[in-house]
Design a protein around this motif. Structure first.
Motif, PDB file in Angstrom:
ATOM      1  N   PHE A  85       0.639  -0.057 -13.286  1.00  0.00           N
ATOM      2  CA  PHE A  85      -0.091   1.183 -13.101  1.00  0.00           C
ATOM      3  C   PHE A  85       0.017   1.661 -11.647  1.00  0.00           C
ATOM      4  CE2 PHE A  85      -4.146   3.697 -13.890  1.00  0.00           C
ATOM      5  CZ  PHE A  85      -3.623   4.453 -14.918  1.00  0.00           C
TER       6      PHE A  85
ATOM      7  N   LEU B 231      -6.590   8.231 -13.919  1.00  0.00           N
ATOM      8  CA  LEU B 231      -5.709   9.046 -13.077  1.00  0.00           C
ATOM      9  C   LEU B 231      -5.830  10.498 -13.496  1.00  0.00           C
ATOM     10  CD1 LEU B 231      -2.325   7.045 -12.874  1.00  0.00           C
ATOM     11  CD2 LEU B 231      -4.391   6.774 -11.493  1.00  0.00           C
TER      12      LEU B 231
ATOM     13  N   ILE C 107      -0.555  14.906  -5.438  1.00  0.00           N
ATOM     14  CA  ILE C 107      -0.335  13.507  -5.809  1.00  0.00           C
ATOM     15  C   ILE C 107      -1.552  13.077  -6.613  1.00  0.00           C
ATOM     16  CG2 ILE C 107      -1.100  12.744  -3.483  1.00  0.00           C
ATOM     17  CD1 ILE C 107       0.774  10.237  -3.994  1.00  0.00           C
ATOM     18  N   HIS C 108      -1.313  12.404  -7.715  1.00  0.00           N
ATOM     19  CA  HIS C 108      -2.385  12.110  -8.668  1.00  0.00           C
ATOM     20  C   HIS C 108      -3.571  11.436  -7.981  1.00  0.00           C
ATOM     21  CE1 HIS C 108       0.253   8.495  -8.729  1.00  0.00           C
ATOM     22  NE2 HIS C 108      -0.888   7.825  -8.788  1.00  0.00           N
ATOM     23  N   LEU C 109      -4.746  11.719  -8.496  1.00  0.00           N
ATOM     24  CA  LEU C 109      -5.975  11.124  -7.981  1.00  0.00           C
ATOM     25  C   LEU C 109      -6.353   9.939  -8.846  1.00  0.00           C
ATOM     26  CD1 LEU C 109      -7.811  14.487  -7.323  1.00  0.00           C
ATOM     27  CD2 LEU C 109      -6.768  12.967  -5.615  1.00  0.00           C
ATOM     28  N   HIS C 110      -6.833   8.886  -8.200  1.00  0.00           N
ATOM     29  CA  HIS C 110      -7.145   7.640  -8.889  1.00  0.00           C
ATOM     30  C   HIS C 110      -8.645   7.381  -8.724  1.00  0.00           C
ATOM     31  CE1 HIS C 110      -5.688   3.192  -9.544  1.00  0.00           C
ATOM     32  NE2 HIS C 110      -6.805   3.425 -10.168  1.00  0.00           N
TER      33      HIS C 110
ATOM     34  N   TRP D  44      -6.464   3.454 -18.086  1.00  0.00           N
ATOM     35  CA  TRP D  44      -5.869   2.107 -18.212  1.00  0.00           C
ATOM     36  C   TRP D  44      -7.011   1.128 -17.978  1.00  0.00           C
ATOM     37  CZ3 TRP D  44      -2.439  -0.993 -20.039  1.00  0.00           C
ATOM     38  CH2 TRP D  44      -2.032  -2.167 -19.386  1.00  0.00           C
TER      39      TRP D  44
ATOM     40  N   ARG E  71       0.848  -1.182   0.000  1.00  0.00           N
ATOM     41  CA  ARG E  71       0.000   0.000   0.000  1.00  0.00           C
ATOM     42  C   ARG E  71       0.893   1.246   0.000  1.00  0.00           C
ATOM     43  NH1 ARG E  71      -5.071   0.584  -0.085  1.00  0.00           N
ATOM     44  NH2 ARG E  71      -5.600  -1.594   0.210  1.00  0.00           N
TER      45      ARG E  71
ATOM     46  N   LEU F 134      -9.579   9.229   0.989  1.00  0.00           N
ATOM     47  CA  LEU F 134      -9.469   8.229  -0.074  1.00  0.00           C
ATOM     48  C   LEU F 134     -10.136   6.940   0.400  1.00  0.00           C
ATOM     49  CD1 LEU F 134      -5.738   8.720  -1.139  1.00  0.00           C
ATOM     50  CD2 LEU F 134      -7.787   9.674  -2.217  1.00  0.00           C
ATOM     51  N   HIS F 135     -10.695   6.198  -0.537  1.00  0.00           N
ATOM     52  CA  HIS F 135     -11.354   4.938  -0.234  1.00  0.00           C
ATOM     53  C   HIS F 135     -10.400   3.797  -0.614  1.00  0.00           C
ATOM     54  CE1 HIS F 135     -14.882   2.362   0.307  1.00  0.00           C
ATOM     55  NE2 HIS F 135     -14.434   1.689  -0.733  1.00  0.00           N
ATOM     56  N   ALA F 136     -10.006   3.007   0.363  1.00  0.00           N
ATOM     57  CA  ALA F 136      -9.019   1.949   0.107  1.00  0.00           C
ATOM     58  C   ALA F 136      -9.662   0.755  -0.590  1.00  0.00           C
ATOM     59  CB  ALA F 136      -8.388   1.498   1.425  1.00  0.00           C
ATOM     60  N   LEU F 137      -9.018   0.266  -1.644  1.00  0.00           N
ATOM     61  CA  LEU F 137      -9.490  -0.913  -2.377  1.00  0.00           C
ATOM     62  C   LEU F 137      -8.356  -1.908  -2.515  1.00  0.00           C
ATOM     63  CD1 LEU F 137     -11.468   0.318  -5.523  1.00  0.00           C
ATOM     64  CD2 LEU F 137     -12.390  -0.483  -3.343  1.00  0.00           C
TER      65      LEU F 137
ATOM     66  N   ARG G 110     -12.370   5.549 -10.886  1.00  0.00           N
ATOM     67  CA  ARG G 110     -12.791   4.548 -11.868  1.00  0.00           C
ATOM     68  C   ARG G 110     -14.063   5.021 -12.535  1.00  0.00           C
ATOM     69  NH1 ARG G 110     -12.536  -1.158  -8.522  1.00  0.00           N
ATOM     70  NH2 ARG G 110     -10.273  -1.486  -8.628  1.00  0.00           N
TER      71      ARG G 110
ATOM     72  N   ARG H 289     -19.305  -1.751  -0.957  1.00  0.00           N
ATOM     73  CA  ARG H 289     -18.776  -1.131   0.259  1.00  0.00           C
ATOM     74  C   ARG H 289     -18.922   0.393   0.239  1.00  0.00           C
ATOM     75  NH1 ARG H 289     -13.182  -2.454   0.261  1.00  0.00           N
ATOM     76  NH2 ARG H 289     -13.076  -1.417   2.270  1.00  0.00           N
TER      77      ARG H 289
ATOM     78  N   ALA I 258      -9.871   2.518 -15.329  1.00  0.00           N
ATOM     79  CA  ALA I 258      -9.126   3.225 -14.273  1.00  0.00           C
ATOM     80  C   ALA I 258      -8.717   4.591 -14.820  1.00  0.00           C
ATOM     81  CB  ALA I 258      -7.892   2.427 -13.870  1.00  0.00           C
TER      82      ALA I 258
ATOM     83  N   GLN J 148      -6.094  -4.309  -4.751  1.00  0.00           N
ATOM     84  CA  GLN J 148      -5.694  -4.247  -6.155  1.00  0.00           C
ATOM     85  C   GLN J 148      -6.243  -5.444  -6.920  1.00  0.00           C
ATOM     86  OE1 GLN J 148      -1.463  -4.291  -5.669  1.00  0.00           O
ATOM     87  NE2 GLN J 148      -1.591  -2.476  -4.358  1.00  0.00           N
TER      88      GLN J 148
ATOM     89  N   ARG K 267       1.516   6.945   2.609  1.00  0.00           N
ATOM     90  CA  ARG K 267       1.120   8.353   2.415  1.00  0.00           C
ATOM     91  C   ARG K 267       1.896   9.295   3.332  1.00  0.00           C
ATOM     92  NH1 ARG K 267      -2.441   9.060  -2.187  1.00  0.00           N
ATOM     93  NH2 ARG K 267      -2.992   6.920  -2.671  1.00  0.00           N
TER      94      ARG K 267
ATOM     95  N   VAL L 194     -15.505   9.886  -5.907  1.00  0.00           N
ATOM     96  CA  VAL L 194     -14.768   8.999  -4.997  1.00  0.00           C
ATOM     97  C   VAL L 194     -13.380   8.743  -5.588  1.00  0.00           C
ATOM     98  CG1 VAL L 194     -14.676   6.700  -3.964  1.00  0.00           C
ATOM     99  CG2 VAL L 194     -16.866   7.893  -4.162  1.00  0.00           C
ATOM    100  N   PHE L 195     -12.366   8.988  -4.783  1.00  0.00           N
ATOM    101  CA  PHE L 195     -10.990   8.694  -5.194  1.00  0.00           C
ATOM    102  C   PHE L 195     -10.459   7.560  -4.327  1.00  0.00           C
ATOM    103  CE2 PHE L 195     -11.694  13.186  -6.270  1.00  0.00           C
ATOM    104  CZ  PHE L 195     -11.552  13.085  -7.650  1.00  0.00           C
ATOM    105  N   PHE L 196      -9.640   6.735  -4.950  1.00  0.00           N
ATOM    106  CA  PHE L 196      -9.228   5.490  -4.316  1.00  0.00           C
ATOM    107  C   PHE L 196      -7.771   5.486  -3.892  1.00  0.00           C
ATOM    108  CE2 PHE L 196     -12.669   4.159  -7.271  1.00  0.00           C
ATOM    109  CZ  PHE L 196     -13.555   3.690  -6.318  1.00  0.00           C
ATOM    110  N   ASP L 197      -7.493   4.667  -2.896  1.00  0.00           N
ATOM    111  CA  ASP L 197      -6.133   4.312  -2.517  1.00  0.00           C
ATOM    112  C   ASP L 197      -6.017   2.834  -2.873  1.00  0.00           C
ATOM    113  OD1 ASP L 197      -3.618   4.311  -1.413  1.00  0.00           O
ATOM    114  OD2 ASP L 197      -4.315   4.154   0.660  1.00  0.00           O
ATOM    115  N   ILE L 198      -5.356   2.536  -3.976  1.00  0.00           N
ATOM    116  CA  ILE L 198      -5.343   1.162  -4.477  1.00  0.00           C
ATOM    117  C   ILE L 198      -3.907   0.626  -4.484  1.00  0.00           C
ATOM    118  CG2 ILE L 198      -5.990  -0.399  -6.358  1.00  0.00           C
ATOM    119  CD1 ILE L 198      -8.033   1.563  -7.278  1.00  0.00           C
TER     120      ILE L 198
ATOM    121  N   ASP M 206     -16.399  -4.199  -4.608  1.00  0.00           N
ATOM    122  CA  ASP M 206     -15.867  -2.865  -4.311  1.00  0.00           C
ATOM    123  C   ASP M 206     -16.993  -1.847  -4.182  1.00  0.00           C
ATOM    124  OD1 ASP M 206     -13.279  -3.803  -4.361  1.00  0.00           O
ATOM    125  OD2 ASP M 206     -12.956  -3.300  -6.475  1.00  0.00           O
TER     126      ASP M 206
END
Lengths: 239, 188
Positions: A167, B116, B124-127, B69, A7, A33-36, B129, B147, B114, A38, A10, B184-188, B144
């Motif tokens: 990515f 960005l 820092i770039h936003l991710h 992507w 992860r 941020l919403h954690a997902l 979908r 939730r 996906a 991979q 941050r 909604v932006f993700f931390d993936i 996903d």
């Protein structure tokens, strides 16, 4: 079967909202941020570092030259692309852009009064080799003023965009130059709360790798996210 | 096990991102093999994705760079995955991709793209979908999406917006960086 990446840590990254840098005030998301987890999508990526580049793409002194070399302090910017596991990342595509020696960008939206250089576009690319090594030849960009808190000044910097193998490793950043007194004064630099993290954006003068009577050298290593390691991988073969 | 190296910190791509990543946006030729906004692939139905990136005041962000992507039309990623890059128009703020409708690349997951986002003021770039409005059933079962609150899921679903001038299905995907209906932006 691909393996997930660690992860993103941050604590080593800039804060999205940092009021000292005015543009963040209306552009930073408010919600967390919403954690997902991979999927195979984020664990793979475009193979941009496997396609051929132009012969001068890495040489900004010559790649836009019309009447002669670009003006300014001639430098190499070089280093390695590694992952968090300290493994080299080969075939990483690095795209860079920068101001000229006077601090002016060759861009329709830059109105700074410093002159353009007809022999410099400020655009370059290269791909890391099997050991993750990369090299650019360019001129040291100048600092320049920008409207933020009145006239703030950007330290000399080069923008870098990096694609590793996935990515998840995507990164855009800026490198600064050792000894620049503008670094600690810069609101963009100061979006990063961790001082050691800021220090890792500072390229080091490396006299051993100069080109004598031609070009100074600055070293800048890039670290991308690494894949989680299994215990199996860490075990010595045969044990 | 904490002898890992630390990831290089991100910094904003700034307002001059075009010089290094999309020179055609400032009237210069693209470099060989440089990614642009069009994906050519015969693996699926060609579609166009268009939208705006809006800031917290609702104003379009006219200096953003976006990358997508996705799986190909048959749901394959890795070497078959599809990538494109677009910048927002200096005048209107609109971005536009031409791609193919992605297949499902992971069991149980609704097909998606996906995205960005890089720009001045984004450190820092936003991710995020983009999902498709016709996939309601798959979205309802997607682990996903289950939730997330329904209002949050709604920020990730494109809207059908008729056809392009050359007859391709047009999807509109607006991104709201901040405030009401924030994407909604993700931390993936």
């Amino acid at each position: 079967m691909t393996t997930a990446f660690y992860r993103r840590d941050r604590s080593q990254q800039p804060l999205p909202l940092s009021p000292g840098y005015k543009s963040t005030v209306l552009r930073a998301p408010v919600r967390p941020l919403h954690a997902l987890e991979q999927t195979s999508l984020e664990q793979s990526g475009p193979a941009l570092g496997h396609t051929p580049l132009g012969a001068l793409d890495h040489d900004l002194i010559r790649n836009a030259a019309t009447t002669g070399d670009a003006l300014g302090e001639r430098i190499y910017v070089f280093g390695r692309v590694l992952d968090e596991n300290a493994r080299p990342v080969p075939n990483a595509l690095i795209e860079i852009w920068q101001a000229n020696a006077a601090g002016r960008y060759a861009h329709v939206r830059d109105g700074y009064l410093a002159p353009l250089d007809p022999n410099f576009s400020g655009c370059g690319r290269c791909v890391s080799d099997a050991e993750g090594r990369y090299l650019f030849r360019t001129i040291k960009p100048g600092p320049y003023p920008w409207p933020n808190n009145g006239s703030d000044w950007r330290p000399a910097h080069i923008h870098l965009s990096v694609f590793g193998e996935a990515f998840s490793q995507r990164l855009i950043t800026q490198l600064y130059f050792e000894g620049d007194p503008l670094i600690p004064l810069c609101p963009i630099v100061n979006t990063i709360p961790d001082k050691d993290a800021v220090d890792r954006l500072v390229a080091r003068l490396d006299l051993r790798n100069q080109e004598p009577f031609d070009c100074l050298a600055y070293r800048f290593d890039i670290v991308l996210r690494g894949r989680r390691q299994t215990h199996f991988e860490n075990r010595t073969e045969g044990l | 096990m904490n002898d890992r190296l630390k990831e290089t910190p991100s910094q904003t791509a700034g307002p001059y991102v075009h010089i290094g990543t999309a020179p055609q946006a400032i009237g210069r030729p693209a470099l060989p093999n440089q990614p642009g906004p069009v994906i050519e692939s015969n693996t699926g139905e060609a579609i166009v994705i268009e939208g705006l990136v809006r800031d917290g005041s609702g104003a379009p962000v006219r200096d953003a760079m976006l990358e997508i992507w996705q799986a190909d039309g048959m749901g394959r990623v890795g070497e078959y995955g599809l990538f494109a890059r677009a910048t927002t128009d200096f005048g209107t703020g609109t971005f536009r991709f031409r791609t193919v409708r992605p297949g499902r690349h992971a069991e149980g997951h609704a097909p998606h793209v996906a995205v960005l986002i890089f720009a001045r003021g984004i450190n820092i770039h936003l991710h995020t979908r983009m999902y498709f409005p016709e996939d309601r059933e798959a979205l309802a079962k997607d682990p996903d999406m289950r939730r997330l609150e329904p209002e949050a899921v709604a920020t990730l679903i494109a809207t059908e917006d008729g056809k392009t001038e050359d007859g391709l299905p047009l999807y509109r995907f607006d991104i709201r960086l901040q405030g009401e209906n924030e994407t909604v932006f993700f931390d993936i």
